[in-house]
Write a protein that holds these residues in place. Structure first.
Motif, PDB file in Angstrom:
ATOM      1  N   ALA A  20      44.796  44.805  41.406  1.00  0.00           N
ATOM      2  CA  ALA A  20      45.274  45.569  42.564  1.00  0.00           C
ATOM      3  C   ALA A  20      46.359  44.782  43.288  1.00  0.00           C
ATOM      4  N   LEU A  21      46.124  43.478  43.453  1.00  0.00           N
ATOM      5  CA  LEU A  21      47.127  42.628  44.103  1.00  0.00           C
ATOM      6  C   LEU A  21      48.429  42.650  43.305  1.00  0.00           C
ATOM      7  N   LEU A  41      39.503  36.057  43.681  1.00  0.00           N
ATOM      8  CA  LEU A  41      39.461  37.512  43.555  1.00  0.00           C
ATOM      9  C   LEU A  41      38.794  37.915  42.240  1.00  0.00           C
ATOM     10  N   SER A  42      38.178  39.105  42.239  1.00  0.00           N
ATOM     11  CA  SER A  42      37.638  39.634  40.987  1.00  0.00           C
ATOM     12  C   SER A  42      38.806  40.140  40.148  1.00  0.00           C
ATOM     13  N   ARG A  51      44.388  36.441  50.943  1.00  0.00           N
ATOM     14  CA  ARG A  51      43.591  36.678  49.738  1.00  0.00           C
ATOM     15  C   ARG A  51      43.798  35.512  48.787  1.00  0.00           C
ATOM     16  N   ASP A  94      39.454  43.063  39.057  1.00  0.00           N
ATOM     17  CA  ASP A  94      40.008  44.312  39.588  1.00  0.00           C
ATOM     18  C   ASP A  94      40.870  44.053  40.823  1.00  0.00           C
ATOM     19  N   GLU A  95      40.393  43.145  41.665  1.00  0.00           N
ATOM     20  CA  GLU A  95      41.179  42.812  42.859  1.00  0.00           C
ATOM     21  C   GLU A  95      42.498  42.137  42.478  1.00  0.00           C
ATOM     22  N   LYS A  96      42.426  41.296  41.424  1.00  0.00           N
ATOM     23  CA  LYS A  96      43.658  40.667  40.962  1.00  0.00           C
ATOM     24  C   LYS A  96      44.664  41.721  40.521  1.00  0.00           C
TER      25      LYS A  96
END
Ligand SMILES: Nc1ncnc2c1ncn2[C@@H]1O[C@H](COP(=O)(O)OP(=O)(O)OP(=O)(O)O)[C@@H](O)[C@H]1O
Ligand SMILES: [Mg+2]
Lengths: 256, 247
Positions: free
Chosen positions: A75-76, A68-69, A63, A71-73
């Motif tokens: 989550a990560l 990343l978006s 990833r 939200d993805e950031k």
């Protein structure tokens, strides 16, 4: 596994990182060493996205962070545990609340389950008599251990520690080093540690990255660091008489 | 210079948007809101009550002392006290004081979290730190109109005490004054202002704390700068809202 490609970070005129590439494997304790001011903290914070690198990419098991978006950031980031150089404990909370915070925020655990898990990690970092104290009421070394407990409480996939054992006595420092190495292997965590402590380098340095003047000067394991003839490394690592002798003995042993 | 101000203002509005992104878990947020209500609202009641009571009294006495012409009816004391307390003193003057009290508390507590990397720690964990830190303050300050309501009541009560017990007028006369030419819209005007100021009080000091750089020294400076800006914006908004609503 974290893969770093060519990251550059500037602050105004000063270029702190001038293109660093390396990779950190899972289940291994990766150490970053270098002189004070060489950019270790900046490097770690760039990996975490606290500083945005001016160029280069960082990928967490494929990833790529910058792609990343938001939200993805986020989550990560819930998979990341971080021990800050200054501990960064929340001073409005007790030790127990600090450690339980990631669980309270990101899991559906009940208060009883949280308490159980918190007690477990408090035990693992050898904290005693601190549950209900506030960060300002405990010693610097204890704060460090609380910070470590908070970083590992939610079973992170990636663990970052900025000088986790500075300010600890030698015995506790080793306990902490071993703890970090143990959980790294046990849960297959990708662990990256900034350190000044040559003891840690020898004990848990499965991979060592040496930063100098914003560049990666040398990388290898603690076995290799004894044998390297890179002058910058030997100059830095073996700057004390004691370590010079240790190295000499090690090399003599090796020849035999 | 101008560009710098404009970019700061832009950053402020981006911050406002980010506050409402990715909300914190309600069970956690609930506790944060209660804590802010305690710190910001309950913690301000004492000083607001004290100031309102005495300033209301002073307004009444000043008015009385200036009404030397026997042709002017005494009930004007009550009237003048009501008008100044409800229209300006409680909503605007108290808000400026709160810009000092709540504002510096907000800036220094968020600023300290910034310089000790607690905000970074929140972000690294995946918490939306702006939502976590600022949203509960905004919600707590929805109760701010109650503080101002209390200030209005105590201001007028202080005026009544001073006017009646100071021997300037009688109680029925003062109360007649309070009821003279009562325009309900004035109350609405006062509370529209109060509500606007509440949002400014929650967000401008947060902005200064959140985006500060440096160490402990700079936290102090940020608190001062934040007080100045919060009061300047309150005064400007007061002017704009008065133009819009009353003229
Ligand atoms: N936020 C910042 N803004 C500007 N310059 C910075 C910032 N953070 C770090 N630097 C600069 O980057 C350089 C590297 O700092 P860094 O904190 O990474 O050093 P370090 O290797 O972690 O040192 P130490 O071992 O003492 O912790 C320093 O020269 C510092 O002045
Ligand atoms: Mg550092």
């Amino acid at each position: 596994m974290i893969e770093v490609k060519n990251i550059v970070k500037q602050f105004g005129e000063q270029t702190v990182l001038k293109g660093v590439s390396t990779r950190f494997e899972a289940g291994m304790t990766n150490l970053i060493i270098g002189q004070s001011g060489s950019g270790k903290t900046v490097f770690l914070k760039s990996l975490l996205g606290i500083h945005t690198p001016d160029s280069g990419t960082i990928s967490f098991d494929g990833r790529i962070y910058s792609e990343l978006s938001n939200d993805e950031k986020r989550a990560l980031r819930t998979e990341i545990g971080m021990v800050f150089q200054g501990s960064a404990l929340f001073d409005s909370m007790t030790v127990e609340e600090n450690i339980g915070f990631p669980l309270k925020m990101f899991t559906n655990k009940t208060p009883a389950e949280i308490k159980e898990r918190v007690d477990f990690v408090i035990d693992r970092v050898h904290l005693v008599n601190a549950h209900h104290k506030r960060p300002s009421e405990i010693s610097g070394g204890m704060q460090k251990r609380v910070a470590i407990a908070r970083a590992i409480v939610n079973n992170p996939k990636y663990l970052f520690c900025d000088e986790p054992n500075s300010g600890l006595d030698p015995k506790t420092a080793i306990v902490i080093d071993n703890l970090i190495q143990e959980i790294t292997q046990e849960y297959n965590i990708t662990t990256v540690i900034n350190t000044h402590d040559m003891n840690s380098v020898m004990e848990i340095g499965e991979k060592i990255v040496f930063l100098k003047n914003g560049l990666l000067e040398w990388e290898g394991s603690n076995k290799e660091i004894f044998k390297t003839d890179n002058a910058a490394v030997t100059d830095f690592v073996y700057s004390s008489e004691l370590f010079k002798r240790v190295r000499k003995m090690y090399l003599e042993d090796d020849v035999k | 210079m101008l560009i710098r101000y404009l970019s700061q203002i832009g950053k402020y509005f981006i911050m406002l948007k980010e506050i409402f992104n990715k909300p914190t878990k309600w069970s956690v947020m609930k506790q944060l809101i209660l804590k802010e209500v305690d710190d910001l609202i309950i913690g301000s009641l004492g000083i607001v009550a004290f100031i309102s009571f005495f300033v209301g009294g002073v307004v009444a006495i000043q008015t009385a002392l200036n009404l030397t012409n026997p042709l002017i009816p005494k009930y004007l004391i009550g009237f003048a006290t009501r008008q100044s307390v409800v229209l300006e003193f409680a909503p605007t003057f108290i808000s400026i004081i709160m810009a000092g009290k709540m504002g510096s508390f907000i800036t220094s507590s968020i600023g300290t979290m910034r310089v000790t990397e607690q905000i970074d720690a929140l972000e690294v964990m995946g918490v939306n730190s702006l939502n976590y830190l600022v949203f509960p303050k905004i919600i707590a300050l929805l109760l701010y109109p109650f503080v101002i309501g209390l200030s209005m009541f105590l201001g007028i009560f202080g005026g009544w005490m001073a006017a009646v017990y100071g021997g300037f007028t009688s109680s029925p006369e003062f109360i007649t004054g309070l009821q003279t030419e009562f325009i309900p819209f004035h109350i609405a005007y006062a509370f529209i202002k109060t509500f606007t100021f509440a949002l400014l009080l929650a967000t401008i000091p947060s902005f200064h704390g959140y985006y500060m750089k440096g160490g402990a020294l700079e936290v102090g400076q940020a608190s001062t700068v934040s007080f100045v800006w919060t009061s300047v914006v309150i005064i400007l908004m007061n002017f704009i809202l008065t133009q819009l609503l009353l003229s």
